[in-house]
Design an enzyme around this catalytic site. Structure first.
Site, PDB file in Angstrom:
ATOM      1  N   GLY A 199     -46.768 -15.859  -0.284  1.00 48.43           N
ATOM      2  CA  GLY A 199     -46.915 -14.700  -1.156  1.00 48.43           C
ATOM      3  C   GLY A 199     -47.130 -15.007  -2.619  1.00 48.43           C
ATOM      4  N   GLU A 236     -44.552 -20.894   3.132  1.00 43.51           N
ATOM      5  CA  GLU A 236     -45.763 -20.601   3.912  1.00 43.51           C
ATOM      6  C   GLU A 236     -46.870 -20.064   3.007  1.00 43.51           C
ATOM      7  OE1 GLU A 236     -44.142 -17.610   6.465  1.00 43.51           O
ATOM      8  OE2 GLU A 236     -43.283 -19.051   7.865  1.00 43.51           O
ATOM      9  N   PRO A 237     -47.322 -20.824   2.046  1.00 38.16           N
ATOM     10  CA  PRO A 237     -48.355 -20.317   1.144  1.00 38.16           C
ATOM     11  C   PRO A 237     -49.733 -20.301   1.804  1.00 38.16           C
ATOM     12  CG  PRO A 237     -47.917 -22.617   0.672  1.00 38.16           C
ATOM     13  CD  PRO A 237     -46.966 -22.228   1.759  1.00 38.16           C
ATOM     14  N   GLY A 238     -50.454 -19.237   1.593  1.00 41.89           N
ATOM     15  CA  GLY A 238     -51.832 -19.175   2.089  1.00 41.89           C
ATOM     16  C   GLY A 238     -52.771 -19.001   0.912  1.00 41.89           C
ATOM     17  N   ARG A 239     -52.689 -17.802   0.346  1.00 43.30           N
ATOM     18  CA  ARG A 239     -53.565 -17.414  -0.767  1.00 43.30           C
ATOM     19  C   ARG A 239     -53.546 -18.436  -1.905  1.00 43.30           C
ATOM     20  NH1 ARG A 239     -55.156 -12.293  -1.559  1.00 43.30           N
ATOM     21  NH2 ARG A 239     -53.555 -11.340  -0.258  1.00 43.30           N
ATOM     22  N   CYS A 296     -74.134  -0.183   6.167  1.00 40.15           N
ATOM     23  CA  CYS A 296     -74.466   1.231   6.250  1.00 40.15           C
ATOM     24  C   CYS A 296     -73.170   2.031   6.237  1.00 40.15           C
ATOM     25  CB  CYS A 296     -75.271   1.477   7.529  1.00 40.15           C
ATOM     26  SG  CYS A 296     -75.966   3.110   7.562  1.00 40.15           S
ATOM     27  N   TYR A 321     -58.287 -14.787   3.154  1.00 39.78           N
ATOM     28  CA  TYR A 321     -58.395 -13.467   3.799  1.00 39.78           C
ATOM     29  C   TYR A 321     -59.799 -12.875   3.654  1.00 39.78           C
ATOM     30  CZ  TYR A 321     -53.388 -14.142   3.542  1.00 39.78           C
ATOM     31  OH  TYR A 321     -52.133 -14.687   3.654  1.00 39.78           O
TER      32      TYR A 321
END
Ligand code: PLP
Length: 461
Positions: free
Chosen positions: A248, A308-311, A380, A419
């Site tokens: 986070g 648990e870092p992702g970003r 579209c 993401y």
């Protein structure tokens, strides 16, 4: 608040360069749209986080959140950088193993794990299954007995801790779908301890959400989980091996002060957020140290802290290069529209969370970005736009880019590594773009080829 990052994301002779590689050349060579990742930046991001954590605590485990980006080529870089991994499904577990992670490097989260996924995790002997509910604990008990193998488990606690992030990215509220309450967790801890044949109770888990802009929610979360771990130790003598504080940690996405001023405070805070991770952890540990006696101090010292870092690892390591495919003016509104070949099929958060991604003209990176354009993707769908279609101002109405842009010009969507591709779809029959990794030694490695029309049919019967 500029977008340049020395030695990584710069301009040279007016053109955007990524690790010294010309973005315009990359587009010419690999086609548009195109994702470009920097191995150097991924490694630097991981190293920064690891060093910050180790500066305040000796036992640290960094598990990259595969949900942010699970391309095998990226996972390999993560593994080779010495990090571990967090997965959220059987598919991500499969990819983690395929990328070469050993079971003891893997943490498994999820609110709706199937018996098959849990069996795979138990049989593999991963570091921890983060148990989401009492129901799931029953399920694991049953599976462990049948497999004749205890499962390494941690319990996911959902306290009542709000953050200033987007509502969809908050995961520590009792109104959210995640985890179990503290009271339920205490009950499950005691149940698990009574059945060592089924459970190896190793930890507690908490994840307050993504892009959390303030330190206090982390500090509160750690205090809460620490109190639970300490009470368990006092009552039963059982030492938990780890506390997992989730991910986070925020990434600044907004690199233009004029645009920042136009946004409401909430969005401005969210998209310009920076946290000193080491400082947050230090404060959390200091607060925890005030709770309990010297025995508690020993317990705290020996705990492994899992993150648990992702970003914060992958967002700014990825750039999406796109092309202006259509341009039009609307004399009635005075707007000039740029229609790109990349929209929410690649940037889903832009539409569902009104996420801000910064745009730079890759071929004119040094020119003043002061002309206002309406920017939209190719789909579209009237919602496929780079502004807030609902008129609520959560995204800027216009983007500032150089004057006189034309069809065929290249634009770079910055900080697009997290993401994005992981949530991409084939909507409107659009094959997914190629992905290139600029390796540490400066070579170009194609880690995902551009999909063909034929690929759109690959699973159809
Ligand atoms: N851990 C869990 C349980 C998550 O749900 C998430 C995503 O929200 C993460 C880690 C990664 O969060 P981030 O990418 O914000 O670091």
């Amino acid at each position: 608040m500029g977008w340049r990052i020395t030695g990584y994301r710069e301009s040279y002779q007016g053109r955007l360069h990524i690790d010294g590689v010309d973005a315009v050349d990359l587009l010419r060579r690999y086609g548009s749209p195109l994702f470009v990742f920097s191995e150097k930046r991924i490694r630097a991001n991981l190293e920064r986080l690891r060093r910050a954590a180790l500066s305040v605590h000796p036992r640290v485990k960094i598990c990259f959140a595969a949900k942010a980006n699970s391309l095998l080529g990226i996972l390999r870089v993560i593994r080779e950088s010495g990090a571990d991994i967090e997965v959220n499904s059987g598919g991500e577990l499969f990819k983690a193993l395929r990328a070469g992670f050993r079971p003891e490097q893997i943490v498994f989260n999820g609110v709706s794990k199937t018996p098959e996924e849990l069996s795979d995790a138990i049989v593999s002997g991963i570091y921890a299954i983060n148990v989401d509910s009492s129901y799931e604990l029953d399920l694991i008990e049953d599976l462990s007995r049948r497999l004749n193998r205890p499962a390494n488990i941690a319990l996911r606690i959902v306290p009542e801790i709000g953050t200033r992030s987007h509502a969809g990215l908050q995961t520590a509220l009792l109104t959210s779908k995640f985890g179990m309450s503290q009271a339920q967790a205490v009950e499950c801890l005691h149940r698990a301890l009574k059945n060592p044949r089924a459970f190896n109770l190793v930890g507690l888990h908490i994840h307050i959400g993504s892009q959390t802009p303030d330190p206090e929610p982390y500090i509160q979360a750690f205090e809460l989980v620490w109190r639970v771990a300490l009470a368990l130790y006092r009552e039963t003598g059982h030492r938990l091996r780890h506390i997992n504080l989730g991910g986070g940690f925020p990434v600044p996405y907004l690199h233009n002060s004029r645009l920042a001023e136009m946004l409401p405070e909430k969005e401005r805070t969210l998209f310009t957020a920076r946290l000193d991770f080491g400082q947050v952890l230090r404060q959390a540990l200091e607060r925890a140290a005030t709770i309990g006696d010297h025995l508690a101090g020993d317990l705290l010292d020996r705990l492994e802290l899992v993150f648990e870092p992702g970003r914060s690892i992958i967002a700014d390591a990825g750039t999406l290069l796109a092309t202006i495919c259509n341009i039009k003016t609307r004399p009635e509104t005075g707007d000039t529209w740029l229609l790109l070949d990349a929209g929410y099929e690649l940037l889903l958060s832009m539409s569902n969370y009104k996420w801000y991604y910064h745009l730079v003209a890759a071929h004119r990176a040094d020119d003043p970005h002061t002309t206002a354009y309406k920017v939209a993707g190719p789909l579209c769908d009237g919602g496929d736009v780079y502004f807030d279609i609902e008129g609520r101002g959560r995204l800027p109405d216009y983007r500032f880019l150089p004057e006189g842009l034309a069809g065929g010009d290249p634009l770079a969507v910055l900080d697009a590594g997290a993401y994005t591709l992981a949530q991409a779809s084939h909507y409107n029959g659009r094959p997914l773009p190629a992905v290139v990794l600029v390796t540490e030694s400066g070579e170009l490695q194609l880690i995902r080829r551009r999909e063909s029309y034929q690929d759109l049919l690959y699973a159809e019967v």
